[in-house]
Design an enzyme around this catalytic site. Structure first.
Site, PDB file in Angstrom:
ATOM      1  N   CYS A   1       0.867  -1.168   0.000  1.00 37.71           N
ATOM      2  CA  CYS A   1       0.000   0.000   0.000  1.00 37.71           C
ATOM      3  C   CYS A   1       0.910   1.226   0.000  1.00 37.71           C
ATOM      4  O   CYS A   1       2.033   1.160  -0.496  1.00 37.71           O
ATOM      5  CB  CYS A   1      -0.943  -0.019   1.193  1.00 37.71           C
ATOM      6  SG  CYS A   1      -0.095  -0.023   2.785  1.00 37.71           S
TER       7      CYS A   1
ATOM      8  N   HIS B   1      -4.076   9.492   3.532  1.00 42.04           N
ATOM      9  CA  HIS B   1      -4.454   8.079   3.493  1.00 42.04           C
ATOM     10  C   HIS B   1      -5.935   7.972   3.852  1.00 42.04           C
ATOM     11  O   HIS B   1      -6.334   8.238   4.986  1.00 42.04           O
ATOM     12  CB  HIS B   1      -3.601   7.277   4.481  1.00 42.04           C
ATOM     13  CG  HIS B   1      -3.636   5.800   4.268  1.00 42.04           C
ATOM     14  ND1 HIS B   1      -4.737   5.030   4.565  1.00 42.04           N
ATOM     15  CD2 HIS B   1      -2.701   4.937   3.777  1.00 42.04           C
ATOM     16  CE1 HIS B   1      -4.481   3.760   4.277  1.00 42.04           C
ATOM     17  NE2 HIS B   1      -3.252   3.689   3.798  1.00 42.04           N
TER      18      HIS B   1
END
Length: 626
Positions: free
Chosen positions: A29, A548
């Protein structure tokens, strides 16, 4: 700050988790490697956490997560080089070109050519040396040695569609072997022979206007782009029992005739129209026709339109003893070679210079500009435009002097004698010299000056011009703004141990009330997950901010997320980064808290985030001092 050898780090992580055989899969990620291990007991977590470059290790959701930070894509790429684990993992970030249509097209072509640039440069250089050897008498043009060496140098250019089929298939996520089969059909000897014959061609009664696809670029890229959509449709529509062999079967049956029936006629008719128009212009306004030919010849080559000019050129040479259409090609080619040479002198990037040097040499000596255009000028954009400018001026001057070629040669310094017996030789030299001077001068003084950190041309990435200069160093205070309206969650209360620990830097969480996420600073996007859930932005004064969206939302693989910005893109504070369906995220069981982190906190004097309250989009949330 200690430098990290990411290749060594990848190897040490691999060893620390029990080797490749202990890994079921690996993805990443925005900040961490996510591994699924066969046996977690074989992993030496303490040893992995002590590695230079590893922030921490955490275990969650059945994953063994190695937190690395912004450089996780580099470690992931290094793992891919030493194992087969990362192949088609599908969650790594990749550049998605934004901007106007022309910029996106150029970036697309450049990225597809990137993997073959070094072989292309080598083949072009070999052609240049062979041409020089035959010109000075070191090699007999009729010898078998020359035939073998010429085939070695020409093969890549002739079968270029096959090479581009592979790289385009990777870019568009199509089956690369089916793509190669499509390209192979386009350059199959009998298809090439059909293009050469004078009689009509038809497919199942449908007239087909044939063209020679060898060395072409655009037709195969368009074909593979269409192939990817056809394959996706067939994969959904066909029963699983027959899907594996029926999908490539139907793809081949549809795509090869489709390209021959559509691309051939479109390209041929456009090229013939251009050829007729420019040939007519030579009798009315030679300078204008020369400017068009000199400026846009390389563009014609890019689109495969140059084939439409060749019959007229050959006919002129056969009937008149020379071709005026050919005259402006000398300044056109040498202007692009000069722009490539200027990049070799100007750039600070060693990898780019290593391509530009031999590419310029092959352009000047042999008239082979593909390595220079696709590996240097086109990715950087401005050198390509400056080469066109040189070709316009040089082509106009050469055509005004009535210069042409008496034989079909590659426009180059070694082919210069073919241009000196027709028209005004003085204007030929002046026009060609002006083209070279313009292409070189404009690129040298106004072209992008790359820095060492720019990725090498064979890395498979198109290099945005915004990355070509070093960010200025500044002092003072910078405010990071809220990317979304919502309630503040203090970082220590965020439901993710890595973020909550401060290992990724200082910041805060925001529980959003809507799904529109905006840029909190002005800068360049350095990382953008194609799943749309995370963005890394670096401001002009060096502040690195991570946005995020949600906790562990990489697991959604893009469902509910729509990215509105991409890596390499320049963003202003308040520009839209992504649109998120918060209900979809929540229904999937994931925390919607959006993190705003200053990931290079350790390099800054102070980073002070707010810890409570309700914020509106655009409110100051983090005060950064240098």
């Amino acid at each position: 700050m200690t430098s990290v050898d990411y290749r060594s780090l990848a190897g040490e992580i691999l060893q620390g988790v029990g080797g490749e055989k202990n890994i079921v899969s690996v993805a990443h990620c925005a900040t961490r490697l996510r591994l699924k291990l066969r046996d977690e007991a074989k992993a030496n977590t303490a040893a992995v956490e002590k590695l230079s470059g590893v922030i921490t290790v955490m275990k969650a959701g059945g994953q063994y997560q190695v937190v690395i930070g912004d450089n996780v894509p580099t470690v992931y790429a290094e793992l891919g080089k030493m194992t087969k684990l990362t192949e088609d993992a599908g969650v790594d970030d990749e550049p998605v070109s934004k901007g106007n249509l022309l910029s996106r097209f150029i970036d697309l072509i450049s990225s597809i050519f990137s993997p073959v640039i070094w072989p292309l440069a080598a083949a072009g250089l070999l052609k240049a040396f062979l041409s020089l050897a035959t010109q000075i008498g070191l090699l007999d043009p009729a010898s078998q040695t020359n035939v073998i060496l010429a085939a070695t140098a020409d093969a890549l250019f002739y079968f270029l569609p096959l090479f581009l089929a592979v790289t385009a298939a990777r870019r568009f996520k199509a089956n690369q072997f089916t793509s190669m089969a499509i390209a192979g059909a386009l350059v199959y000897p009998s298809i090439v022979a059909l293009a050469a014959q004078p009689g009509p061609v038809n497919f199942a009664g449908i007239p087909v206007v044939m063209m020679n696809y060898s060395g072409s670029v655009i037709p195969i890229i368009v074909a593979i782009w269409l192939q990817c959509y056809l394959e996706r449709f067939l994969s959904r529509a066909l029963p699983s029992a027959i899907r594996n062999f029926t999908t490539p079967l139907l793809t081949l049956l549809v795509m090869v005739p489709l390209v021959l029936i559509t691309v051939g006629p479109i390209t041929t008719y456009v090229a013939q129209g251009l050829s007729t128009g420019i040939s007519t212009a030579f009798t009315v306004a030679p300078w204008l026709a020369g400017a068009i030919m000199g400026g846009f010849w390389q563009v014609f080559v890019l689109f495969g339109l140059h084939w439409g000019f060749l019959p007229g050129m050959l006919n002129e040479i056969a009937t008149e003893g020379h071709s005026l259409l050919f005259g402006p090609l000398l300044p056109a080619v040498l202007a692009q070679a000069a722009a490539t040479l200027a990049v070799a002198f100007r750039t600070r990037n060693k990898a780019r210079r290593a391509v530009a040097g031999p590419a310029a040499l092959s352009g000047f000596l042999a008239g082979i500009t593909e390595p220079g255009i696709y590996g240097v000028n086109l990715p950087l954009k401005r050198p390509f435009y400056f080469g066109i400018a040189g070709g316009v001026v040089g082509g106009a001057v050469v055509a005004a002097g009535g210069s042409g070629a008496t034989s079909f040669v590659f426009p180059s310094l070694l082919g210069l004698p073919a241009f000196t017996t027709v028209g005004n030789v003085f204007l030929l030299l002046v026009g060609t010299g002006a083209a070279v001077a313009i292409g070189f001068g404009l690129t040298f003084f106004f072209g992008p000056r790359e820095v060492e950190s720019v990725a090498a041309p064979d890395a498979g990435d198109s290099v945005p011009e915004t990355d070509l200069v070093s960010a200025p160093t500044m002092t003072g205070t910078v405010q990071v703004l809220a990317p979304v309206t919502g309630r503040v969650v203090a970082l220590k209360d965020v439901q993710d141990k890595v973020f909550a620990s401060g290992a990724m830097g200082k910041g805060l969480g925001i529980i959003p009330v809507d799904g529109r996420i905006y840029s909190p600073i002005t800068g360049t996007i350095k990382a953008a997950m194609k799943t749309g859930h995370a963005f890394g932005i670096k401001s002009d004064n060096g502040v690195e901010v991570l946005v995020h969206i949600g906790i562990d939302t990489v697991q959604m693989q893009g469902r509910g997320f729509e990215a509105k910005a991409a890596r390499g893109q320049r963003v202003q504070v308040g520009d839209l980064l992504a649109v998120v369906d918060l209900e979809t995220v929540a229904e999937a069981g994931y925390d919607i808290t959006t993190l705003v982190m200053v990931t290079n906190t350790a390099q800054l004097a102070s980073v002070n985030p707010v810890t409570e309250g309700t914020l509106a989009n655009g409110d100051a949330v983090i005060s950064v001092q240098f």
